[in-house]
Write an enzyme that holds these catalytic residues in place. Sequence first.
Site, PDB file in Angstrom:
ATOM      1  N   HIS A  41       0.841  -1.204   0.000  1.00  0.00           N
ATOM      2  CA  HIS A  41       0.000   0.000   0.000  1.00  0.00           C
ATOM      3  C   HIS A  41       0.875   1.253   0.000  1.00  0.00           C
ATOM      4  O   HIS A  41       0.878   2.027   0.962  1.00  0.00           O
ATOM      5  CB  HIS A  41      -0.929  -0.005   1.212  1.00  0.00           C
ATOM      6  CG  HIS A  41      -2.142  -0.851   1.012  1.00  0.00           C
ATOM      7  ND1 HIS A  41      -2.815  -1.454   2.032  1.00  0.00           N
ATOM      8  CD2 HIS A  41      -2.805  -1.197  -0.120  1.00  0.00           C
ATOM      9  CE1 HIS A  41      -3.832  -2.130   1.549  1.00  0.00           C
ATOM     10  NE2 HIS A  41      -3.856  -1.992   0.248  1.00  0.00           N
ATOM     11  N   HIS A  73      -0.352  -9.454   2.260  1.00  0.00           N
ATOM     12  CA  HIS A  73      -1.654  -9.617   2.933  1.00  0.00           C
ATOM     13  C   HIS A  73      -2.264 -10.990   2.725  1.00  0.00           C
ATOM     14  O   HIS A  73      -3.241 -11.335   3.370  1.00  0.00           O
ATOM     15  CB  HIS A  73      -2.682  -8.637   2.369  1.00  0.00           C
ATOM     16  CG  HIS A  73      -2.302  -7.217   2.446  1.00  0.00           C
ATOM     17  ND1 HIS A  73      -1.758  -6.657   3.571  1.00  0.00           N
ATOM     18  CD2 HIS A  73      -2.409  -6.212   1.542  1.00  0.00           C
ATOM     19  CE1 HIS A  73      -1.551  -5.379   3.340  1.00  0.00           C
ATOM     20  NE2 HIS A  73      -1.922  -5.086   2.123  1.00  0.00           N
ATOM     21  N   CYS A  95       3.067 -12.775   3.906  1.00  0.00           N
ATOM     22  CA  CYS A  95       3.943 -12.688   5.079  1.00  0.00           C
ATOM     23  C   CYS A  95       3.730 -13.919   5.976  1.00  0.00           C
ATOM     24  O   CYS A  95       2.578 -14.266   6.269  1.00  0.00           O
ATOM     25  CB  CYS A  95       3.626 -11.403   5.840  1.00  0.00           C
ATOM     26  SG  CYS A  95       4.564 -11.295   7.367  1.00  0.00           S
ATOM     27  N   HIS A 123     -10.269  -4.769   4.854  1.00  0.00           N
ATOM     28  CA  HIS A 123      -8.846  -4.953   4.572  1.00  0.00           C
ATOM     29  C   HIS A 123      -8.615  -6.317   3.911  1.00  0.00           C
ATOM     30  O   HIS A 123      -9.185  -7.323   4.345  1.00  0.00           O
ATOM     31  CB  HIS A 123      -8.033  -4.846   5.864  1.00  0.00           C
ATOM     32  CG  HIS A 123      -6.568  -4.709   5.622  1.00  0.00           C
ATOM     33  ND1 HIS A 123      -5.771  -5.788   5.322  1.00  0.00           N
ATOM     34  CD2 HIS A 123      -5.763  -3.622   5.581  1.00  0.00           C
ATOM     35  CE1 HIS A 123      -4.526  -5.368   5.137  1.00  0.00           C
ATOM     36  NE2 HIS A 123      -4.499  -4.049   5.284  1.00  0.00           N
ATOM     37  N   GLU A 125      -6.328  -8.468   4.073  1.00  0.00           N
ATOM     38  CA  GLU A 125      -5.871  -9.551   4.971  1.00  0.00           C
ATOM     39  C   GLU A 125      -7.075 -10.197   5.679  1.00  0.00           C
ATOM     40  O   GLU A 125      -7.178 -11.433   5.739  1.00  0.00           O
ATOM     41  CB  GLU A 125      -4.904  -8.975   6.016  1.00  0.00           C
ATOM     42  CG  GLU A 125      -4.398 -10.032   6.985  1.00  0.00           C
ATOM     43  CD  GLU A 125      -3.581  -9.434   8.130  1.00  0.00           C
ATOM     44  OE1 GLU A 125      -2.785  -8.519   7.877  1.00  0.00           O
ATOM     45  OE2 GLU A 125      -3.763  -9.877   9.265  1.00  0.00           O
ATOM     46  N   CYS A 189       1.207  -8.667  14.871  1.00  0.00           N
ATOM     47  CA  CYS A 189       2.612  -8.755  14.489  1.00  0.00           C
ATOM     48  C   CYS A 189       3.458  -7.971  15.516  1.00  0.00           C
ATOM     49  O   CYS A 189       3.153  -6.808  15.820  1.00  0.00           O
ATOM     50  CB  CYS A 189       2.742  -8.160  13.097  1.00  0.00           C
ATOM     51  SG  CYS A 189       4.395  -7.806  12.621  1.00  0.00           S
ATOM     52  N   SER A 217      -2.900   3.051   3.176  1.00  0.00           N
ATOM     53  CA  SER A 217      -2.290   2.024   4.020  1.00  0.00           C
ATOM     54  C   SER A 217      -2.942   1.989   5.411  1.00  0.00           C
ATOM     55  O   SER A 217      -2.872   2.957   6.167  1.00  0.00           O
ATOM     56  CB  SER A 217      -0.786   2.311   4.140  1.00  0.00           C
ATOM     57  OG  SER A 217      -0.270   1.723   5.311  1.00  0.00           O
ATOM     58  N   ASN A 219      -2.148   0.245   8.115  1.00  0.00           N
ATOM     59  CA  ASN A 219      -1.268   0.306   9.285  1.00  0.00           C
ATOM     60  C   ASN A 219      -0.752   1.734   9.491  1.00  0.00           C
ATOM     61  O   ASN A 219      -0.543   2.165  10.623  1.00  0.00           O
ATOM     62  CB  ASN A 219      -0.138  -0.730   9.198  1.00  0.00           C
ATOM     63  CG  ASN A 219       0.979  -0.336   8.273  1.00  0.00           C
ATOM     64  OD1 ASN A 219       1.858   0.417   8.648  1.00  0.00           O
ATOM     65  ND2 ASN A 219       0.952  -0.819   7.040  1.00  0.00           N
TER      66      ASN A 219
HETATM   67 FE1  F3S Z   1       4.130  -9.151   8.149  1.00  0.00          FE
HETATM   68 FE2  F3S Z   1       4.055  -7.694  10.293  1.00  0.00          FE
HETATM   69 FE3  F3S Z   1       4.769  -6.640   8.059  1.00  0.00          FE
HETATM   70  S1  F3S Z   1       2.540  -9.141   9.622  1.00  0.00           S
HETATM   71  S2  F3S Z   1       3.680  -7.747   6.485  1.00  0.00           S
HETATM   72  S3  F3S Z   1       5.870  -8.235   9.186  1.00  0.00           S
HETATM   73  S4  F3S Z   1       3.534  -5.654   9.588  1.00  0.00           S
END
Ligand code: F3S
Length: 280
Positions: A41, A73, A95, A123, A125, A189, A217, A219
Amino acid sequence: MKLIVSRLSGFCFGVERAMKMALQAAKRSSKDLYTLGPLIHNPQAVIYLESLGIQPKDRVEEIPRGTVIFRSHGISKKDLEKVKEKGLKIIDATCPIVKKAHHAAKFLDRNGYPLVIVGDPKHPEVEAIRSYLRQEAMVVESPEAITKMGNYKRLGVIAQTTQNFEVFKKVVKACLEKAVEVRVFNTICHATALRQKEAVEIARKVDCMIVIGGYESGNTQRLVHICREVQPKTYHIETPKDLNPSWFKNIKRVGLTTGASTPSWIAQEVEKEIRRRNPQ
Ligand code: F3S
């Protein structure tokens, strides 16, 4: 004017990995090389990838042949089936931490826990996680949504990987009021949690906070939101062009952080530009 720059800015591990996989693929051959949706993003990074021949497509139907890169994602079940049906080659850049969230969701779903996902329902994901479940998951962004729910015998809870830990804890607490048994997997994460914690610490110390990242984005938007809670003068920008000189008038300390999909070269350009306009 003092500038406090986050030590955790630039790509996160998952985005860095996806970018590397895409760049390696382009090096081998950029012929018929696609991503399903923008790889990350960040419009500037996507333009760069396009210049190397990596074409973003929104739908599998738009990819005629060749190789498709799955972004960090992850991909929905339906799209995965379509990709396989078409016989496209796959480079799976999902990821590994997102994959863990998938496993946790599937585990709870298969074991009969009605699932609550703390995240943004739109989103990609979250959409992908939901698509592999047998039962419909409840996606909530705040504990208030749980208080409106009925009672359950059991509930399972996971989070979108980039969610805020404080919100996650509040939702879990609200679930405990609704079910006798609550099984929780903290799928946030660690890198995101650290980045958010550091950003808030910086925002507390400064008079103005700049968060760099794609406007789309999630995040980055979350970082802006949590920084703004402690520092109302928090601004979201994509590139140095978005900096507004009026933000820095009578300001002694400025903080700088980035979303997980912001290239460090953009962060460096912003830093340079702020220093140029506001010499010490
Ligand atoms: Fe993975 Fe964390 Fe980045 S889930 S894509 S390392 S923000």
